[in-house]
Design a protein around this motif. Structure first.
Motif, short mmCIF file in Angstrom:
data_model
loop_
_atom_site.label_atom_id
_atom_site.label_comp_id
_atom_site.label_asym_id
_atom_site.label_seq_id
_atom_site.Cartn_x
_atom_site.Cartn_y
_atom_site.Cartn_z
N SER A 179 85.29 1.25 -86.15
CA SER A 179 84.02 0.35 -85.67
C SER A 179 82.81 0.60 -86.25
N ALA A 180 82.65 2.03 -86.36
CA ALA A 180 81.30 2.39 -86.84
C ALA A 180 81.13 2.07 -88.36
N THR A 181 82.12 2.24 -88.96
CA THR A 181 82.19 2.19 -90.55
C THR A 181 82.32 0.93 -91.12
N GLY C 85 71.04 2.84 -86.51
CA GLY C 85 72.25 3.45 -85.61
C GLY C 85 73.57 2.97 -86.02
N ILE C 86 74.74 3.42 -85.12
CA ILE C 86 75.96 3.05 -85.36
C ILE C 86 76.34 1.84 -84.51
N ALA C 87 77.26 1.11 -85.00
CA ALA C 87 77.24 -0.28 -84.32
C ALA C 87 78.68 -0.12 -83.49
N THR C 88 78.60 0.77 -82.45
CA THR C 88 79.43 0.86 -81.43
C THR C 88 78.77 1.02 -80.19
N LEU C 126 82.23 17.72 -86.66
CA LEU C 126 82.73 17.27 -87.78
C LEU C 126 82.89 15.70 -87.86
N MET C 127 83.76 15.32 -86.47
CA MET C 127 83.89 14.01 -86.54
C MET C 127 82.71 13.09 -86.69
N MET C 128 81.49 13.52 -85.89
CA MET C 128 80.42 12.85 -86.15
C MET C 128 79.77 12.82 -87.54
N ALA C 129 79.94 14.04 -88.17
CA ALA C 129 79.43 14.15 -89.41
C ALA C 129 79.85 13.37 -90.41
N ILE C 130 81.29 12.89 -90.45
CA ILE C 130 82.12 12.27 -91.36
C ILE C 130 81.66 10.68 -90.99
N THR C 131 81.80 10.51 -89.62
CA THR C 131 81.44 9.20 -89.50
C THR C 131 80.09 8.58 -89.72
N CYS C 132 79.25 9.50 -89.51
CA CYS C 132 77.83 8.79 -89.96
C CYS C 132 77.67 8.97 -91.51
#
Lengths: 295, 285, 286
Positions: A179-181, C85-88, C126-132
């Motif tokens: 969803s984020a990406t 920001g992130i779209a979630t 780690l998950m947030m780093a990759i996602t961002c």
């Protein structure tokens, strides 16, 4: 030593499965127009723009995918308890999860569109028939690969969590990463393709989504072809990297320094990604330059 | 989300819906508990009926709460309900050592207490200051607890802590307890948790819009409940004997098919137009 | 009433002293009840273990609530490049990171308390780093949009000017570096808090099972299952409460809304107090 070699092999396989899952998840949620971009699909008729987009309002992607993956894991576990072959059990679980997903998608489309009757938005039965089956197909791929990755983590890598609990963890991570990406790519690029490239959508343009394509009024099936260009692979890369690095740093380095090896490697990986992000940000500022007034 | 939420003013008042849902859930749970106490496995499907009753109650609560504008989306309320409901349900299941018959009522009371505290926190500490918030969150926690109990009964036939944490086998005269293949040990409670959380918020979320109608939303709630029951009935093949599992599955399938057909018909009734491969006519063309 | 016209403006973020004090007193009462139950033998482990476990759970919940406020969430407008920001959703993204951390922490649980906590924190980060990172790549290379914040003139960490890179008619887009760092820190705290709750419950259940005559190979799997579902349930409750505190979207630690976090911490302390107490009572010796 053999444990580590098997572990690395499983890690690589799980990472690859996760990459496929991420790509399929993003494609599926874009075809069905689920999640945050769906607010525009809901808004458009209220601003007078009737459309043939699939209005799949099934919560957001993280909770929805958590449900599909967890329920597939649970059903697969039940079949494993009845001594069914593992691959077949996972397939049965995924089939039931895909069925549930399809039903939720249809009820969401019917519900939202019927409630928009005041604005003259019709229910298109052919959209319901054609798009639902396509989203179910992509969802099958996403769910199957994620459940298989969870199964591998449980049986080959001996993670203490039971299969459905792993399903919650990774289903939620899959939905959040995809969803984020993928959401901004679909929301800005395809939904608002008529706006200027290289800038965000101005608030005044809300609701004026793209409703026509090359051959007339479009439905959201072509979002699949569009997502496969960047959003899908990017989401796949995102989720694949998450799963891969999470497993890799543990399998290889857990025995080093009494477990702290994995932690130190994790910190290094986070710093590397932070440096890459800073590079990307600076690249954009240098190459795109600031926004200037229209000449 | 730029979606206008307007409370529908007609229809059955919330207290009446709450009463109907609560009574349906409790009666069905007591039938199921009595059956499991007597050793009959074939009435496990009453758990699904209980879940449907709880979901009807919960859906009306969510409708009431979200029409006040809580700032976040509807799915969060479902997660809050089940997050607090699972804790209350497991404690109530533990109280079965006193008597299995107090489990449903105990679950209801404990969930209401936990929900009241959570609701008070949200209203006062977090300054949301919504009039119905405290009561709504208490009701949601109770709904979560009862729905989870219902789905647990469909899967395993029991609600007591001892039964959902261990599978008992008699082997050569020795009774052995297997904990890791039980309902909790194998994590199947996670499946009912997620099934319920999505089923609770879906009817309101999916029928959101100016033209929402209470009978359509309620029919969708019943459909979601039976759909969840189908999944738990399939899982129950691993826990109860196959005839009981088939009974649950067939009843769930029939109930689901009936409610889905009615929901389809109600959507057709409410839609602006029902077009099959016809273009829409744009005002701007 | 419109769903987005949430709260009347001025006092929405104000700290509520009276209610907060009552909440903290309630939490202390819950810890006292746990101590009393442990002392009287209803909860296993003697007087100190239940109270210690409950304190651990409360600390974990406070960490989660604190971490949720760091995560940059833009909601529906972010999906169109209208806000950074992130779209979630807030609760779901934070829970995703926290549970990914819990996965790592649970795996390292047998290696020791400190290692497990660190592993959980790193997993979430780690998950947030990759996602961002992938979010920024999607914006920059897929949509041709640089990252810009709408709330500050200059990025607090890098000093980059923001206003010139913000497209007209929007509030900003993408993830400026401060938001990225905020996301990683949020993941770290979330994973840390979630793992702490899980490990405390796991140790308590393993200590209580002998008194309930639960023993054998499957008993540890049962403890993992119980602790796991409780940790996930409590994580969701705390994340949703924190999302209510944020009321929708937040750009990261530089956003003025970030200053609301003390309220969420107090709320988390009280909420986890009651939920944790009930979780402990599940293995009461009745």
């Amino acid at each position: 030593m053999q444990e580590i070699i098997i572990g690395i092999g499983v890690t690589a396989l799980a990472g690859a499965l996760a990459a496929v899952a991420g790509a399929a998840e993003d494609t599926e949620s874009n075809i069905g127009s689920q999640g945050d971009p769906n607010s525009q699909v809901q808004l458009a008729p209220q601003m007078g723009y009737t459309h043939r987009i699939y209005n799949k309002a099934v919560s957001g992607e993280p909770p929805a995918y958590t449900l599909w993956v967890t329920l597939a894991c649970g059903v697969a576990w039940a079949f494993l308890m009845m001594n069914v072959n593992a691959v077949l059990a996972i397939i049965f679980g995924t089939v039931l999860a895909t069925f549930v997903q399809g039903i939720y998608a249809t009820t969401a489309y019917l519900g939202r569109t019927a409630s928009l009757s005041k604005f003259g938005q019709p229910v298109f039965i052919d959209v319901l028939k054609s798009v639902t089956t396509v989203t179910m197909g992509h969802a099958f791929v996403a769910i199957f690969t994620t459940v298989t990755a969870c199964y591998l983590m449980s049986t080959m890598l001996h993670h203490p969590f039971a299969l459905p609990l792993l399903g919650i963890v990774w289903g939620l991570a899959l939905g959040a990463a995809g969803s984020a990406t993928g959401n901004p790519y679909y929301g800005k690029e395809r939904q608002y393709q008529n706006q200027k490239f290289g800038a965000g959508v101005p608030i005044s343009a809300s609701g004026n989504i793209v409703r026509y394509a090359e051959a007339g009024q479009r439905s959201s099936i072509d979002n699949g072809f569009f997502t496969a260009k960047l959003g899908g692979p990017a989401s796949g890369l995102c989720f694949g990297l998450i799963v891969f690095f999470e497993l890799w740093r543990t399998v290889l380095f857990e025995q080093v320094a009494g477990g702290w090896g994995a932690v130190i490697v994790g910190v290094i990986i986070i710093l590397v990604f932070m440096i890459i992000d800073r590079y990307v940000e600076k690249w954009a500022r240098k190459n795109y330059g600031p926004y200037t007034a229209e000449a | 989300m730029s979606v206008k939420v307007e409370a529908s003013h007609d229809g059955i008042p919330h207290n009446k819906v709450m009463g109907m849902g609560l009574i349906l859930a409790l009666v069905s749970l007591y039938i199921a508990v009595a059956a499991s106490y007597a050793g009959i496995q074939y009435l496990a499907f009453f758990g699904g009926i209980a879940a449907v009753g709880a979901l009807i109650w919960g859906n009306s609560t969510i409708k009431k709460l979200c029409s006040y504008g809580i700032g976040t989306g509807v799915p969060s309320a479902g997660m809050l309900a089940f997050g607090s409901g699972v804790i209350a349900m497991l404690f109530a299941a533990k109280l079965a050592v006193i008597s299995p018959f107090i489990v449903p009522i105990a679950g209801l009371i404990i969930a209401l207490i936990v929900g009241l505290i959570l609701g008070w926190i949200t209203n006062s500490v977090l300054n949301m200051k919504i009039p119905v918030m405290t009561r709504s969150i208490a009701e949601l926690a109770a709904v979560g607890c009862l729905a989870l109990m219902g789905l647990t009964v469909v899967a395993t036939g029991h609600v007591t802590f001892a039964e959902i944490t261990s599978i008992n086998f008699e082997f050569l005269g020795v009774s052995m307890n297997f904990y890791d293949v039980s309902y909790i040990g194998a994590g199947i409670i996670a499946v009912s948790f997620m099934l319920g959380a999505i089923a609770l918020q879906h009817p309101f979320n999916a029928c959101l819009g100016p033209g929402e109608n209470q009978d359509r939303i309620n029919m969708l709630t019943i459909e979601c409940g039976f759909l969840s029951m189908i999944v738990m009935a399939v899982i129950s093949f691993a826990f109860v004997n196959s005839i009981a599992a088939w009974i649950s599955l067939i009843i769930a399938l029939i109930g689901w098919y009936w409610s889905y057909k009615k929901y389809f018909a109600l959507s057709k009734r409410d839609a602006a137009a029902w077009l099959d491969a016809k273009p829409f006519s744009d005002a701007e063309e | 009433m419109s769903a987005i016209a949430a709260k009347p403006g001025a006092n929405a973020g104000a700290f509520q002293p009276v209610a907060s004090v009552i909440a903290i007193i309630l939490a202390i009462i819950f810890i006292g009840v746990a101590y009393f139950l442990g002392n009287s033998g209803i909860l296993a482990g003697g007087a100190m273990l239940p109270a210690q476990t409950l304190v651990g759970i409360i600390v974990g919940a406070a960490l989660i609530a604190f971490g949720v406020h760091f995560v940059p969430v833009g909601g529906a407008p972010a999906a169109m490049g209208q806000s950074p920001g992130i779209a979630t959703g807030v609760a779901m993204l934070a829970t995703g990171a926290g549970l990914a951390g819990l996965f790592g922490g649970a795996w390292a649980a047998s290696l020791g308390f400190g290692v497990a906590l660190a592993g959980g924190a790193i997993g979430g980060g780690l998950m947030m780093a990759i996602t961002c990172l992938m979010v920024n790549i999607s914006y920059v290379y897929g949509m041709g949009i640089p990252a810009a914040s709408g709330k500050v003139e200059k990025d607090p960490i890098t000093g980059d000017s923001q206003a010139a890179y913000k497209s007209q008619g929007t509030e900003g887009h993408g993830l400026p570096f401060i938001s990225y760092v905020g996301g990683v820190i949020g993941g770290l705290f979330g994973g840390l808090g979630g793992t702490l709750i899980y490990i405390e419950l796991l140790d308590f259940y393993n200590a209580s099972f002998p008194a309930l005559n639960i023993a054998g190979e499957g008993a540890s799997a049962l403890a993992v299952g119980l602790a796991g579902i409780f940790a996930i349930g409590m994580f969701l409750v705390i994340a949703v409460l924190s999302a209510y505190n944020i009321t929708g979207t937040i750009e990261g630690p530089h956003d003025p809304k970030f200053k609301r976090f003390p309220r969420a911490i107090v709320a988390a302390i009280c909420a986890s107090g009651i939920c944790g107490l009930v979780a402990l009572l599940v293995v009461a010796i009745l």
